[in-house]
Write an enzyme that holds these catalytic residues in place. Structure first.
Site, PDB file in Angstrom:
ATOM      1  N   TYR A  41      -1.054  -1.014  10.472  1.00 51.74           N
ATOM      2  CA  TYR A  41      -1.226  -1.269   9.036  1.00 51.74           C
ATOM      3  C   TYR A  41      -0.019  -0.745   8.256  1.00 51.74           C
ATOM      4  O   TYR A  41       0.551  -1.452   7.420  1.00 51.74           O
ATOM      5  CB  TYR A  41      -2.499  -0.599   8.549  1.00 51.74           C
ATOM      6  CG  TYR A  41      -2.812  -0.827   7.085  1.00 51.74           C
ATOM      7  CD1 TYR A  41      -3.271  -2.064   6.651  1.00 51.74           C
ATOM      8  CD2 TYR A  41      -2.660   0.187   6.142  1.00 51.74           C
ATOM      9  CE1 TYR A  41      -3.564  -2.284   5.301  1.00 51.74           C
ATOM     10  CE2 TYR A  41      -2.954  -0.024   4.797  1.00 51.74           C
ATOM     11  CZ  TYR A  41      -3.409  -1.251   4.382  1.00 51.74           C
ATOM     12  OH  TYR A  41      -3.700  -1.468   3.057  1.00 51.74           O
ATOM     13  N   SER A  88       0.850  -1.203   0.000  1.00 53.55           N
ATOM     14  CA  SER A  88       0.000   0.000   0.000  1.00 53.55           C
ATOM     15  C   SER A  88       0.883   1.248   0.000  1.00 53.55           C
ATOM     16  O   SER A  88       1.999   1.228   0.547  1.00 53.55           O
ATOM     17  CB  SER A  88      -0.863   0.013   1.270  1.00 53.55           C
ATOM     18  OG  SER A  88      -1.497   1.268   1.419  1.00 53.55           O
TER      19      SER A  88
HETATM   20  N1  LIG Z   1      -8.835  -0.841  -0.475  1.00 51.82           N
HETATM   21  C1  LIG Z   1      -7.794  -0.013  -0.408  1.00 51.82           C
HETATM   22  O1  LIG Z   1      -7.947   1.214  -0.404  1.00 51.82           O
HETATM   23  C2  LIG Z   1      -6.391  -0.563  -0.352  1.00 51.82           C
HETATM   24  C3  LIG Z   1      -5.337   0.348  -0.537  1.00 51.82           C
HETATM   25  C4  LIG Z   1      -4.035  -0.122  -0.501  1.00 51.82           C
HETATM   26  C5  LIG Z   1      -3.795  -1.466  -0.316  1.00 51.82           C
HETATM   27  N2  LIG Z   1      -4.839  -2.333  -0.136  1.00 51.82           N
HETATM   28  C6  LIG Z   1      -4.520  -3.738   0.046  1.00 51.82           C
HETATM   29  O2  LIG Z   1      -5.147  -4.493  -0.967  1.00 51.82           O
HETATM   30  C7  LIG Z   1      -5.446  -5.802  -0.486  1.00 51.82           C
HETATM   31  C8  LIG Z   1      -6.924  -6.088  -0.700  1.00 51.82           C
HETATM   32  O3  LIG Z   1      -7.650  -5.093  -0.003  1.00 51.82           O
HETATM   33  P1  LIG Z   1      -9.218  -4.880  -0.172  1.00 51.82           P
HETATM   34  O4  LIG Z   1      -9.458  -3.452  -0.006  1.00 51.82           O
HETATM   35  O5  LIG Z   1      -9.695  -5.591  -1.369  1.00 51.82           O
HETATM   36  O6  LIG Z   1      -9.710  -5.597   1.166  1.00 51.82           O
HETATM   37  P2  LIG Z   1     -10.980  -6.498   1.480  1.00 51.82           P
HETATM   38  O7  LIG Z   1     -12.140  -6.068   0.662  1.00 51.82           O
HETATM   39  O8  LIG Z   1     -11.109  -6.534   2.960  1.00 51.82           O
HETATM   40  O9  LIG Z   1     -10.497  -7.940   0.941  1.00 51.82           O
HETATM   41  C9  LIG Z   1      -9.465  -8.613   1.603  1.00 51.82           C
HETATM   42  C10 LIG Z   1      -9.330 -10.002   1.009  1.00 51.82           C
HETATM   43  O10 LIG Z   1      -8.346 -10.721   1.786  1.00 51.82           O
HETATM   44  C11 LIG Z   1      -8.914 -11.946   2.208  1.00 51.82           C
HETATM   45  N3  LIG Z   1      -8.384 -12.388   3.479  1.00 51.82           N
HETATM   46  C12 LIG Z   1      -8.454 -11.752   4.679  1.00 51.82           C
HETATM   47  N4  LIG Z   1      -7.906 -12.503   5.632  1.00 51.82           N
HETATM   48  C13 LIG Z   1      -7.482 -13.651   5.031  1.00 51.82           C
HETATM   49  C14 LIG Z   1      -6.844 -14.822   5.478  1.00 51.82           C
HETATM   50  N5  LIG Z   1      -6.516 -14.990   6.771  1.00 51.82           N
HETATM   51  N6  LIG Z   1      -6.558 -15.801   4.593  1.00 51.82           N
HETATM   52  C15 LIG Z   1      -6.889 -15.658   3.290  1.00 51.82           C
HETATM   53  N7  LIG Z   1      -7.480 -14.564   2.789  1.00 51.82           N
HETATM   54  C16 LIG Z   1      -7.783 -13.576   3.656  1.00 51.82           C
HETATM   55  C17 LIG Z   1     -10.415 -11.668   2.303  1.00 51.82           C
HETATM   56  O11 LIG Z   1     -11.164 -12.848   2.152  1.00 51.82           O
HETATM   57  P3  LIG Z   1     -11.802 -13.731   3.345  1.00 51.82           P
HETATM   58  O12 LIG Z   1     -12.346 -12.786   4.361  1.00 51.82           O
HETATM   59  O13 LIG Z   1     -12.823 -14.540   2.599  1.00 51.82           O
HETATM   60  O14 LIG Z   1     -10.665 -14.569   3.845  1.00 51.82           O
HETATM   61  C18 LIG Z   1     -10.626 -10.776   1.095  1.00 51.82           C
HETATM   62  O15 LIG Z   1     -10.781 -11.566  -0.070  1.00 51.82           O
HETATM   63  C19 LIG Z   1      -5.049  -5.794   1.008  1.00 51.82           C
HETATM   64  O16 LIG Z   1      -3.761  -6.344   1.135  1.00 51.82           O
HETATM   65  C20 LIG Z   1      -5.053  -4.319   1.354  1.00 51.82           C
HETATM   66  O17 LIG Z   1      -4.199  -4.023   2.434  1.00 51.82           O
HETATM   67  C21 LIG Z   1      -6.128  -1.910  -0.158  1.00 51.82           C
END
Ligand SMILES: NC(=O)c1ccc[n+]([C@@H]2O[C@H](COP(=O)([O-])OP(=O)(O)OC[C@H]3O[C@@H](n4cnc5c(N)ncnc54)[C@H](OP(=O)(O)O)[C@@H]3O)[C@@H](O)[C@H]2O)c1
Length: 261
Positions: free
Chosen positions: A157, A144
């Site tokens: 985070y 991120s």
């Molecule tokens: N959204 C943003 O603004 C943003 C910005 C920068 C970086 N990111 C990064 O992008 C990635 C995805 O973020 P997102 O916004 O799409 O988040 P999200 O909607 O919360 O999705 C997170 C994903 O990770 C999975 N996950 C969580 N815990 C897990 C575990 N123990 N084992 C396997 N899978 C797991 C969840 O699935 P389950 O709950 O089904 O396991 C879900 O598919 C993350 O690494 C986040 O830090 C996001």
């Protein structure tokens, strides 16, 4: 037969049940790729797999909790047997929750590090020996822009994402002489269930489909770092160059943390 326009036959993607990972799984499978989709929510993965029957590629569900290192190792064996060794892995699974100084709990930080850093390390530990053995493969890890510098309420985070940036950079240097490609992905704000929890205004907020397109474009570019959206990434990049005192002052002012509440 799939009408293949992307350079990968098969991809292992973690965090594919929602948010950025779901959008990425859809975009990849719609462009002919076989996506081995992992996350804990098996129902969501199976629903995605069923929908993918209409697309030129497909999604195959491999439910997995990445904090369980043995389960990660077993899942990759299963993927290898059923789909062959994926040419590309995208380790995207991760989470966020606020860890402000006023109620700082080491357990909350530990949870974030266990998932974002150690969970990703379990996946790297599984894939690296195979790619090293074959001297080929493509690894991408989602960190991120919040890993660039400290941000308010995001000590846990930010530390986890800064760790991933450093970790990938070190591994990329270790493997510089090989044909294994490593890329770090640093997104800005993307509208997902994760950011839906944020009460503060999120500058340059993107839709998950836009993030997926930026990631797929970046994966093909071969750049060491994929970061987006461009203007926010540039701003965060510039802020990274500021002296610590000036940076703290500017961010505290911009976010209202310069005033007692
Ligand atoms: N959204 C943003 O603004 C943003 C910005 C920068 C970086 N990111 C990064 O992008 C990635 C995805 O973020 P997102 O916004 O799409 O988040 P999200 O909607 O919360 O999705 C997170 C994903 O990770 C999975 N996950 C969580 N815990 C897990 C575990 N123990 N084992 C396997 N899978 C797991 C969840 O699935 P389950 O709950 O089904 O396991 C879900 O598919 C993350 O690494 C986040 O830090 C996001």
């Amino acid at each position: 037969m799939s009408n293949h326009s992307l350079p990968w036959q098969s991809v292992w993607l973690t965090g594919a049940s929602q948010g950025i990972g779901l959008a990425l799984a859809e975009a990849l499978a719609q462009q002919g790729v076989t996506v081995c989709a992992s996350a804990r929510n098996e129902e969501a993965l199976q629903a995605l797999a069923r929908r993918s029957r209409l697309w030129s590629g497909k999604v195959v569900a491999y439910p997995l909790d990445i904090t369980d290192s043995s389960a990660v190792a077993e899942t990759l064996v299963q993927i290898e047997v059923e789909q062959g060794l994926p040419q590309l892995v995208i380790f995207n699974a991760g989470s966020h929750h606020p860890t402000p100084a006023t109620r700082f709990q080491s357990d909350e930080v530990r949870q974030l590090l266990e998932l974002n850093v150690m969970g990703t390390c379990h996946c790297l530990e599984a894939i690296l020996p195979r790619y090293i053995q074959h001297n080929t493969g493509h690894i991408a890890v989602v960190a991120s822009l919040a890993g660039y510098r400290g941000l308010p309420s995001a000590a846990g985070y930010g530390a986890s994402k800064a760790a991933l940036n450093n970790l990938l950079e070190a591994l990329a240097i270790d493997l510089y002489h090989t044909d294994i490609r490593l890329q770090i992905i640093n997104p800005g704000f993307v509208r997902t269930p994760l950011t839906d929890r944020n009460a503060f205004p999120m500058p340059f907020l993107m839709e998950p489909e836009q993030a997926a397109a930026a990631i797929i474009h970046g994966l093909q570019s071969g750049r060491a770092e994929i970061r987006f959206p461009r203007r926010f990434a540039l701003l965060m990049g510039l802020l990274r160059l500021l002296p610590a005192g000036l940076y703290r002052y500017l961010i505290a002012r911009a976010t209202g943390y310069d005033r007692a509440v």
